[in-house]
Design a protein around this motif. Sequence first.
Motif, PDB file in Angstrom:
ATOM      1  N   CYS A 178      29.962 -20.519 -59.128  1.00  0.00           N
ATOM      2  CA  CYS A 178      30.156 -21.142 -57.815  1.00  0.00           C
ATOM      3  C   CYS A 178      28.828 -21.239 -57.062  1.00  0.00           C
ATOM      4  N   GLU A 179      28.064 -20.168 -57.097  1.00  0.00           N
ATOM      5  CA  GLU A 179      26.767 -20.152 -56.424  1.00  0.00           C
ATOM      6  C   GLU A 179      25.831 -21.192 -57.036  1.00  0.00           C
ATOM      7  N   GLY A 180      25.872 -21.312 -58.358  1.00  0.00           N
ATOM      8  CA  GLY A 180      25.038 -22.296 -59.039  1.00  0.00           C
ATOM      9  C   GLY A 180      25.396 -23.715 -58.640  1.00  0.00           C
TER      10      GLY A 180
ATOM     11  N   GLN B 152      20.834 -29.588 -53.404  1.00  0.00           N
ATOM     12  CA  GLN B 152      19.683 -30.374 -53.864  1.00  0.00           C
ATOM     13  C   GLN B 152      19.987 -31.865 -54.000  1.00  0.00           C
ATOM     14  N   VAL B 153      21.251 -32.239 -53.873  1.00  0.00           N
ATOM     15  CA  VAL B 153      21.630 -33.650 -53.991  1.00  0.00           C
ATOM     16  C   VAL B 153      21.024 -34.432 -52.835  1.00  0.00           C
ATOM     17  N   GLN B 154      20.355 -35.544 -53.160  1.00  0.00           N
ATOM     18  CA  GLN B 154      19.696 -36.328 -52.125  1.00  0.00           C
ATOM     19  C   GLN B 154      20.223 -37.751 -52.012  1.00  0.00           C
ATOM     20  N   ASN B 155      20.816 -38.281 -53.063  1.00  0.00           N
ATOM     21  CA  ASN B 155      21.184 -39.697 -53.078  1.00  0.00           C
ATOM     22  C   ASN B 155      22.648 -39.964 -52.771  1.00  0.00           C
TER      23      ASN B 155
ATOM     24  N   ALA C  52      20.843 -34.272 -61.274  1.00  0.00           N
ATOM     25  CA  ALA C  52      20.996 -35.716 -61.501  1.00  0.00           C
ATOM     26  C   ALA C  52      22.390 -36.042 -62.039  1.00  0.00           C
ATOM     27  N   GLN C  53      22.899 -35.222 -62.934  1.00  0.00           N
ATOM     28  CA  GLN C  53      24.259 -35.437 -63.452  1.00  0.00           C
ATOM     29  C   GLN C  53      25.293 -35.252 -62.348  1.00  0.00           C
TER      30      GLN C  53
END
Length: 92
Positions: free
Chosen positions: A14-16, A23-26, A73-74
Amino acid sequence: MRLILYSKPGCHLCEGLQEKLAQVQNVSFELEVRDITTDDTWWQAYEYEIPVLVVDGSPPQRLPRLSPRGTVAQLEKLLQRFAVESNDIKSG
């Protein structure tokens, strides 16, 4: 898009996932983290399933589980796909 992450304290998977989501930006989204230990219904539903990521909508839509080795990215690609689908449902 509003996402709900069902989690519990001490869950490294869950933490991961939460770190990758940060970190998702798009993809634009709000994230609510729900601790399954605080609600019997959540506990019964997700005790052996966490982390569970859900697009909060009508109806809520559970996202496929991303491998713990999956990249940011995935994860972005998965979220983009579901963001488009949830927008299609709202406009249709």
